[in-house]
Design a protein around this motif. Structure first.
Motif, mmCIF file in Angstrom:
data_model
loop_
_atom_site.group_PDB
_atom_site.id
_atom_site.type_symbol
_atom_site.label_atom_id
_atom_site.label_comp_id
_atom_site.label_asym_id
_atom_site.label_seq_id
_atom_site.Cartn_x
_atom_site.Cartn_y
_atom_site.Cartn_z
ATOM 1 N N ARG A 75 0.696 -0.405 0.076
ATOM 2 C CA ARG A 75 -0.418 0.300 0.320
ATOM 3 C C ARG A 75 1.440 1.370 -0.207
ATOM 4 N NH1 ARG A 75 -5.101 -0.529 1.482
ATOM 5 N NH2 ARG A 75 -6.458 0.557 1.804
ATOM 6 N N MET A 78 2.890 1.417 -3.526
ATOM 7 C CA MET A 78 2.183 1.731 -4.426
ATOM 8 C C MET A 78 1.899 2.967 -4.961
ATOM 9 S SD MET A 78 -1.227 -0.374 -3.922
ATOM 10 C CE MET A 78 -2.684 0.373 -3.582
ATOM 11 N N SER A 79 1.558 3.362 -3.325
ATOM 12 C CA SER A 79 0.828 4.718 -3.389
ATOM 13 C C SER A 79 2.250 5.832 -4.039
ATOM 14 C CB SER A 79 0.020 5.787 -2.214
ATOM 15 O OG SER A 79 0.673 4.954 -1.245
ATOM 16 N N SER A 94 -2.981 4.186 -8.220
ATOM 17 C CA SER A 94 -2.776 3.205 -8.221
ATOM 18 C C SER A 94 -4.171 1.824 -7.502
ATOM 19 C CB SER A 94 -1.819 3.244 -6.433
ATOM 20 O OG SER A 94 -2.445 3.455 -5.364
ATOM 21 N N GLN A 99 -8.587 -4.340 -5.628
ATOM 22 C CA GLN A 99 -9.406 -3.182 -6.998
ATOM 23 C C GLN A 99 -9.104 -3.657 -7.711
ATOM 24 O OE1 GLN A 99 -7.629 0.710 -5.233
ATOM 25 N NE2 GLN A 99 -9.592 0.890 -4.161
ATOM 26 N N ARG A 120 -10.943 -2.374 -12.957
ATOM 27 C CA ARG A 120 -10.388 -1.178 -13.099
ATOM 28 C C ARG A 120 -8.955 -1.572 -13.215
ATOM 29 N NH1 ARG A 120 -11.634 0.932 -7.328
ATOM 30 N NH2 ARG A 120 -10.814 2.663 -7.994
ATOM 31 N N ARG B 64 -6.081 11.161 -3.525
ATOM 32 C CA ARG B 64 -6.528 9.917 -3.583
ATOM 33 C C ARG B 64 -5.492 9.113 -3.450
ATOM 34 N NH1 ARG B 64 -5.574 5.399 -6.787
ATOM 35 N NH2 ARG B 64 -7.832 4.167 -7.107
ATOM 36 N N ILE B 68 -4.649 6.857 -0.595
ATOM 37 C CA ILE B 68 -4.190 5.540 0.244
ATOM 38 C C ILE B 68 -2.854 5.104 0.562
ATOM 39 C CG2 ILE B 68 -3.292 3.076 -1.417
ATOM 40 C CD1 ILE B 68 -5.006 4.185 -3.634
ATOM 41 N N GLN B 98 -13.690 -0.496 5.160
ATOM 42 C CA GLN B 98 -14.611 -0.534 3.900
ATOM 43 C C GLN B 98 -15.175 -1.740 4.126
ATOM 44 O OE1 GLN B 98 -12.222 -2.761 0.021
ATOM 45 N NE2 GLN B 98 -14.097 -2.047 -0.626
ATOM 46 N N GLN B 99 -13.900 -2.682 4.835
ATOM 47 C CA GLN B 99 -14.895 -3.822 5.365
ATOM 48 C C GLN B 99 -15.582 -3.493 6.413
ATOM 49 O OE1 GLN B 99 -10.937 -5.951 6.401
ATOM 50 N NE2 GLN B 99 -10.989 -7.033 4.673
ATOM 51 N N THR B 143 -17.272 3.636 -6.051
ATOM 52 C CA THR B 143 -15.997 3.461 -7.480
ATOM 53 C C THR B 143 -14.824 2.976 -6.334
ATOM 54 O OG1 THR B 143 -15.253 5.586 -6.418
ATOM 55 C CG2 THR B 143 -15.983 6.158 -8.668
ATOM 56 N N ASN B 144 -15.545 2.928 -4.886
ATOM 57 C CA ASN B 144 -14.267 1.733 -4.035
ATOM 58 C C ASN B 144 -13.046 2.347 -3.781
ATOM 59 O OD1 ASN B 144 -15.579 -0.202 -2.445
ATOM 60 N ND2 ASN B 144 -14.774 -2.114 -4.407
ATOM 61 N N ASP B 145 -12.825 3.802 -3.644
ATOM 62 C CA ASP B 145 -11.716 4.258 -3.463
ATOM 63 C C ASP B 145 -11.520 4.358 -2.175
ATOM 64 O OD1 ASP B 145 -9.929 4.388 -6.302
ATOM 65 O OD2 ASP B 145 -11.546 5.687 -6.778
ATOM 66 N N VAL B 146 -10.597 4.426 -1.978
ATOM 67 C CA VAL B 146 -9.912 4.616 -0.588
ATOM 68 C C VAL B 146 -9.976 5.247 -0.156
ATOM 69 C CG1 VAL B 146 -8.221 4.534 1.501
ATOM 70 C CG2 VAL B 146 -8.894 2.347 -0.322
#
Lengths: 426, 426
Positions: A75, A78-79, A94, A99, A120, B64, B68, B98-99, B143-146
Motif C-alpha cells: 500500500r 504503490m501509492s 494505484s 481493486q 478497473r 487519492r 491510500i 471498507q470492510q 468507485t470503491n476508492d479509499v
C-alpha cells in the motif's frame, strides 16, 4: 504500441530515490507509446520490519491478521510510486489487489490465485493512465478478506495480470541482468542467457535458481505469457522466457545449445530410513506419512536389499526447513513400518544441469559424472528428468561442483560480467 | 451486558508494549461480559512518517494516492492489536474502513461519512469476537476508492460506528483523564469535568479545546451517542458527554454549575479591512470573497463609521493557516469594493468561557470583563453565543487571561491534579 506489465521488486523501490528512478523508467515506457501496468512489491525491508513488529506482539500471529499487516507494505510503495509518476506529468493510479480484481482462495499467507478480473485496470489504461497494482496480495471471493500469495507472490501477480490483460510481455525487473548460466557469485564467468524456454526455466527454478519462482513460471507457461527478466538498474536486454526460445530468431533446433545452465541448491537435507523391511507397500507407507505432514520431497534413492536380511535403506531429500517435521512424522510410524532407525543430514548440496537440448544428445550424464570425478567430488544421489540431471554432493563441495560442470559444458564466458547476483525479493 | 465502542489514539498504540497494554484493557472489557468494538488510529508518528515519505517523492502528492498511503498506518495498528488480543485468548478480527462499511463522499483527505453499514462488525460480535476497525478511513460508494476523513477522523469513525450499532457508549481513550475546566498546562488547578452536555462540548471544541474535535461531537449529538472521554493510561472515570449532563444523577438544573470551562485558542489571526465605504452590501461582498476562497471566518467586528468620511473598518478572525489565502482573496476585490488597505495580525489569542448555566444567569459577561480588567488585559474583540462568551486578547496575554477567568468563576481545584495535557492524535 504494446501492453506491457512491469514488476518491480522491493530492492528496486527501497527508498524515495529508487522510487523516483523507477518512476522515470515507467514514464519513458508510457511516453514511448505503450500501455503500462506496474506491479510493485513492498519497499526494501518493509516486510521484514512488519514481521518483526508482529513477533514483538505474539509468537503465533493469526494468519488472517498477518496478511492484513503485511499488505500495508505494498500500500505504501504503490501509492508513493503513483505519486512519483504523477510528478513527472504522467497520469497514474494505484490499486490494491482487491481493486485490481485478484481473487484468491482463503489460504492466508500462501493463497493461490483463482481468478483475475481487472476491469478497473482496463479502465485506467483506457483513460491513458499508468495502473500501479500492489503485488503479493489478493482478496477472497465471498468473504472479501485480504490474503497474501506467499513467496514470489509479486512475480505471480504480474504474470497473472499479464495473462488476464493479454499483455504482450511481462517484464520482471530485478537487481540482476537476467537469468545466468550459473550463480555469478560462484562462477564469475557465468553468462547471461538471452532466451530460455518455460520448461528449462521451470527446471532451473525447481533446482534452486532464485531469479524466478516456480509458480510464476508455471503460470506463465500455462497462459503463454512471455516473461522478460531484466535489471531495473540498467537499460540492457535481459532474459526472455517463452515457449520456444530460439526458433523465433530463425535459428533451427540444431543451433540450440545443449545446456542452458547450472543451478544449485543448498537448502535441502537428506533423511535415510535405515533397515526397512523390503516388502510391497513399505515405501508407500513411508512417503504417505511424510506427505501427510505437508512435506514436499525431492529425490528418492532405494538401495538394493541385502538378500541375507531382506532389509533395505531408503534415502530422500526434503527442504531442510521441514527436517524436524519429516523426522517427527516418520518416528510416529516407526512401530507400524518396522524400520530400524533414521539418519538426518543437512550438509548436502545439489547441483543440476538443465537444457532442452540434452533430450537429443546422449552422453550428457556421462560427461557430467566425468567432470565431477575429475574434480574429486563424490556423488551421493542422482535424479533426472528429460531436460535435467541433478546430483547430490557434500555441501562443502557444491561450489567446486558448480564450477566444474559449468566449465565442462563450455558455458564459461570470455569476459567476466562481474555482476552482483541476488534474490528478487518476493 | 453492554455494547461498547472503544477508540484508541496513536499515542495509546505507539509501540508493541503499548499495544499489549491496550489489548489487555480490551480483553478485560470483553471478559466482563461486554460486546466490544475497537476503533484504532495509526501507531504514534506513523502518519507523519508517511507524509514525510510522500514529501520526499513530490511536493504535490495526488490526494487519492495520499489517502491510500496514509491508510497503511491503521492497517498496521489494527492487525497488530488484533494479534495482541488473540494472544490473550480472546478472539479478535480486524476490519478496514471498507470492510466495516464506512461509506464516504469522494473528498480525498477530508471525506465526510455518508453511511455506515457494519454488517461484518455485527457478524463478528455475534461470533463472540472483538472487532477491531481502522479509524480515519472509509471507501467511496460506487468507485470503491479509499478515502481518509481528515482531522479527528478516528474519533468520528468511533462515534459513527457507535451510532450505527446503537452502542451503549463510545469510549474515547486518550492520554489525558478527560475534559478539563481549562488546559492544565496553563492552569495547574484545572479540574476534570465529570459530565458535560453536547452543546457545551461543541462550544469548548469550537473554542480551541483539543480533546474532542467538533465534527465528532456534532455526530454524537445528532445520533444521541454518549461519549466517555477517558485515559488509556489509568482506570479512572473520565468525562461523560451526553444530552443532559447532570439530570441523570438526580441533580436538578439548579445545581448545575454556571460555567463548564475555559477554552483558549492561539491558532487564529485577525484581518482588518481599513477604510471601507459604509454603503449597503459592502460587508457582504467582503465575506463572499473570503468564503469563495474556502476560508472559515470566526469573529467579526465592524466599527461605527466616521460621519465625516463615510468610511468604516471591518475586522474578522480566521485560522492563521488560511491567512495568506484570505489576504489574496481580499486583495483581488480591492478595486471593486474600494477599501483603503488591509492589516494582518497573527499575534492574537482567544479565551472563551463556556457554560449552559449562563443562559439563566445574567452578569456573566460583566464578571468576565472585570476579571480581565483586574488582570490588566485589554479586550480587542468580543463575540457571544447563548452559552459562550469569547474575547480576543494579545497572544502574550492569553495564559494570564485563561488563569484570571478560571479563578474568577471559581473553577480552580483545591488539589493540583498535575496531569500532562495533550492532543488526541487524529
Amino acid at each position: 504500441m504494446a501492453l506491457i506489465v512491469q514488476k518491480y521488486g522491493g530492492s528496486s523501490v527501497a527508498d524515495a530515490a529508487s522510487i523516483k528512478r523507477v518512476a522515470k523508467r515507467i514514464a519513458e515506457s508510457k511516453r514511448a507509446g505503450h500501455d503500462v501496468v506496474v506491479v510493485v512489491s513492498a519497499m526494501g525491508d518493509t516486510t521484514d520490519e512488519l514481521i518483526d513488529l508482529a513477533n514483538e506482539i505474539t509468537p503465533m500471529p493469526p494468519s488472517r491478521e498477518m496478511d492484513i499487516l503485511l499488505t500495508a507494505g505494498e500500500r505504501i510503495s504503490m501509492s508513493l510510486l503513483a505519486m512519483a509518476i504523477a510528478n513527472l506529468g504522467v497520469d497514474a493510479q494505484s490499486f490494491t489487489g482487491q481493486q485490481a480484481g485478484v481473487i484468491t482462495d482463503s489460504a492466508h499467507g500462501r493463497a493461490r490465485i483463482i481468478d483475475v478480473s481487472p476491469s478497473r485496470i482496463r479502465n485506467a489504461i483506457a483513460q491513458g493512465a499508468v495502473a500501479i497494482v500492489a503485488g503479493f496480495q489478493g482478496v477472497t471471493l465471498h468473504t472479501n478478506d485480504v490474503t497474501t500469495l506467499g513467496r514470489g507472490g509479486s512475480d505471480t501477480t504480474a504474470v497473472a495480470l499479464a495473462a488476464a490483460l493479454m499483455a504482450d510481455v511481462c517484464e520482471i525487473y530485478t537487481d540482476v541482468d537476467g537469468v545466468f548460466t550459473a550463480d555469478p557469485r560462484i562462477v564469475p564467468s557465468a553468462r547471461k542467457i538471452d532466451r530460455i524456454s518455460y520448461d528449462e526455466m521451470l527446471e532451473m527454478a525447481a533446482s534452486g535458481a532464485k531469479v524466478l519462482v516456480l509458480r510464476c513460471v508455471e503460470y506463465a507457461r500455462r497462459y503463454g505469457v512471455p516473461i522478460h527478466v531484466r535489471s531495473s538498474f540498467s537499460g540492457r536486454e535481459g532474459t526472455l522466457v517463452t515457449a520456444q526460445p530460439s526458433d523465433d530468431e530463425g535459428a533451427g533446433p540444431m543451433e540450440q545449445p545443449i545446456i542452458s545452465g547450472v543451478a544449485h541448491d543448498r537448502s535441502e537435507a537428506k533423511i535415510t530410513v535405515v533397515g526397512v523391511p523390503d516388502v510391497p507397500g513399505t515405501a508407500a507407507r513411508i512417503f504417505e506419512a511424510v506427505a501427510a505432514a505437508g512435506v514436499n520431497i525431492d529425490m528418492i534413492v532405494q538401495n538394493v536389499s541385502a538378500a541375507a536380511t531382506g532389509l533395505t535403506d531408503i534415502s530422500f531429500t526434503l527442504p531442510a526447513a521441514d527436517g524436524q517435521v519429516g523426522i517427527s512424522a516418520l518416528t510416529a510410524v516407526q512401530g507400524e513400518i518396522g524400520f530400524a532407525s533414521l539418519q538426518y543430514d543437512d550438509t548436502i548440496g545439489k547441483v543440476s544441469l538443465v537444457g532442452a537440448g540434452m533430450r537429443s544428445h546422449p552422453g550428457v550424464s556421462a560427461k557430467l559424472f566425468a567432470a565431477l570425478r575429475d574434480a574429486g567430488i563424490n556423488i551421493e544421489m542422482i535424479s533426472t528428468s528429460e531436460i535435467r540431471i541433478s546430483v547430490v554432493t557434500r555441501a562443502d563441495h557444491l561450489d567446486d561442483a558448480v564450477r566444474a560442470v559449468h566449465t565442462a559444458f563450455e558455458l564459461d564466458s570470455d569476459e567476466d560480467e562481474a555482476v552482483v547476483y541476488g534474490g528478487t525479493g518476493r
